[in-house]
Design an enzyme around this catalytic site. Sequence first.
Site, mmCIF file in Angstrom:
data_model
loop_
_atom_site.group_PDB
_atom_site.id
_atom_site.type_symbol
_atom_site.label_atom_id
_atom_site.label_comp_id
_atom_site.label_asym_id
_atom_site.label_seq_id
_atom_site.Cartn_x
_atom_site.Cartn_y
_atom_site.Cartn_z
ATOM 1 N N GLY A 33 -13.707 4.636 -3.505
ATOM 2 C CA GLY A 33 -13.078 5.324 -4.619
ATOM 3 C C GLY A 33 -13.703 6.677 -4.867
ATOM 4 O O GLY A 33 -14.859 6.928 -4.508
ATOM 5 N N ASP A 67 -12.888 -2.732 -1.472
ATOM 6 C CA ASP A 67 -13.207 -2.002 -0.250
ATOM 7 C C ASP A 67 -13.194 -2.931 0.958
ATOM 8 O O ASP A 67 -12.602 -2.619 2.000
ATOM 9 C CB ASP A 67 -14.587 -1.342 -0.367
ATOM 10 C CG ASP A 67 -14.582 -0.133 -1.280
ATOM 11 O OD1 ASP A 67 -13.509 0.200 -1.815
ATOM 12 O OD2 ASP A 67 -15.645 0.474 -1.470
ATOM 13 N N GLY A 120 -15.236 9.563 -7.472
ATOM 14 C CA GLY A 120 -16.191 9.394 -8.551
ATOM 15 C C GLY A 120 -17.620 9.268 -8.080
ATOM 16 O O GLY A 120 -18.539 9.205 -8.897
ATOM 17 N N HIS A 121 -17.814 9.228 -6.733
ATOM 18 C CA HIS A 121 -19.160 9.108 -6.168
ATOM 19 C C HIS A 121 -19.597 10.384 -5.450
ATOM 20 O O HIS A 121 -20.567 10.374 -4.703
ATOM 21 C CB HIS A 121 -19.204 7.947 -5.179
ATOM 22 C CG HIS A 121 -18.689 6.666 -5.738
ATOM 23 N ND1 HIS A 121 -19.173 6.117 -6.904
ATOM 24 C CD2 HIS A 121 -17.709 5.822 -5.302
ATOM 25 C CE1 HIS A 121 -18.531 4.984 -7.155
ATOM 26 N NE2 HIS A 121 -17.630 4.797 -6.215
ATOM 27 N N LYS A 131 -18.830 -0.261 1.798
ATOM 28 C CA LYS A 131 -19.659 -0.751 0.699
ATOM 29 C C LYS A 131 -19.166 -2.129 0.267
ATOM 30 O O LYS A 131 -17.961 -2.389 0.251
ATOM 31 C CB LYS A 131 -19.626 0.222 -0.475
ATOM 32 C CG LYS A 131 -20.103 1.632 -0.120
ATOM 33 C CD LYS A 131 -20.232 2.528 -1.334
ATOM 34 C CE LYS A 131 -18.945 2.720 -2.107
ATOM 35 N NZ LYS A 131 -17.845 3.270 -1.290
ATOM 36 N N HIS A 174 -20.056 2.175 -10.118
ATOM 37 C CA HIS A 174 -18.714 2.227 -10.690
ATOM 38 C C HIS A 174 -18.776 2.121 -12.215
ATOM 39 O O HIS A 174 -17.827 1.682 -12.856
ATOM 40 C CB HIS A 174 -17.836 1.101 -10.128
ATOM 41 C CG HIS A 174 -17.573 1.221 -8.671
ATOM 42 N ND1 HIS A 174 -18.408 0.666 -7.727
ATOM 43 C CD2 HIS A 174 -16.590 1.859 -7.984
ATOM 44 C CE1 HIS A 174 -17.939 0.938 -6.516
ATOM 45 N NE2 HIS A 174 -16.839 1.653 -6.648
#
Length: 331
Positions: free
Chosen positions: A53, A109, A55-56, A104, A219
Amino acid sequence: MKKFMNSAGTLAQDCLEGLVAAHGDIIAFGTERKHVRRRTLSVDKVAIISGGGAGHEPMHAGFVGPGMLDAACTGHIFTSPTPDQIFSAIRDTDNGAGTLLIVKNYDGDVMNFEMAAEMAAADASRRIETVIVSDDIAVERSARGTGRRGVAGTLVVEKIIGAAAEAGAALPELKSLGDAVVAATRTMGVALKGTTVPQTTRETFVLGPNEMEIGVGIHGEPGRARAQITDASSIVTLICSHILEDFGGLSGRSILLFVNGLGGTPLSELYLVFGLARTFFEAHGVTISRSLVGTYVTSLDMAGISITVTVLDDRLTELWDAPVHTASLRW
């Protein structure tokens, strides 16, 4: 909530557009703009693909380039990329030597990368292997459930695997190497403030003025314990003690010590943490032979840090030192 964005729904794609525009000498969009790939692909090299996703940032798209990833697939904020995105990246980068997926350890995922691998295996009998990263010791090992999460240690796996692939290692060797790096890596994080998610405009958890969250995920997940905030030395000792205990001791070993910012922590504080962690491990007979400090694997704007330790031998050290040229990691 205040953020520089057009809308929560387009934030991930808008970010990628800017990344590719800024680093067009290294990366480009793949088929149908579903993933980011190296602008120039190597011939007869195993393709290395990762993703997750948004945001990382800069993980994972910021690590696409020579010496690291061939492609990265980005989902919406904290949402896995879809199987068709991953399958598109496989078709775009597989030149016959096979593909290694670095995933991950999160349910979404793992499921979507597994589906994409099955789609790829059915498409011209492509050869696919997968390495599952599970370095987060804040999550207890369990016979049930997903188990330990993949967090900042994913960067270490991607760098070492990318270097070995660049040197011509075959797919089975890369799979074995990746599993070995995962087994040699531990991470734990702590936060002083939760993550503000654009879709909800709320923090994922709210701390009091004198509280900290121990064992957070990337997250925005809360940790395994909440405690009164204390001085940096005590916090670092707590995290490093858990890592050392999980390894069963590291006296006489050489390690990579990686201090990572989770998005809202100043670099000055990251270096402070590194110095304290180095002192801790050296006092326990551990040699810090390699180091990395910076904001590389984030949880949007979370104020926090994570500490990652990877036990090194001569080969892993050589692969870590090998040249890398990506948007966010290069030497």
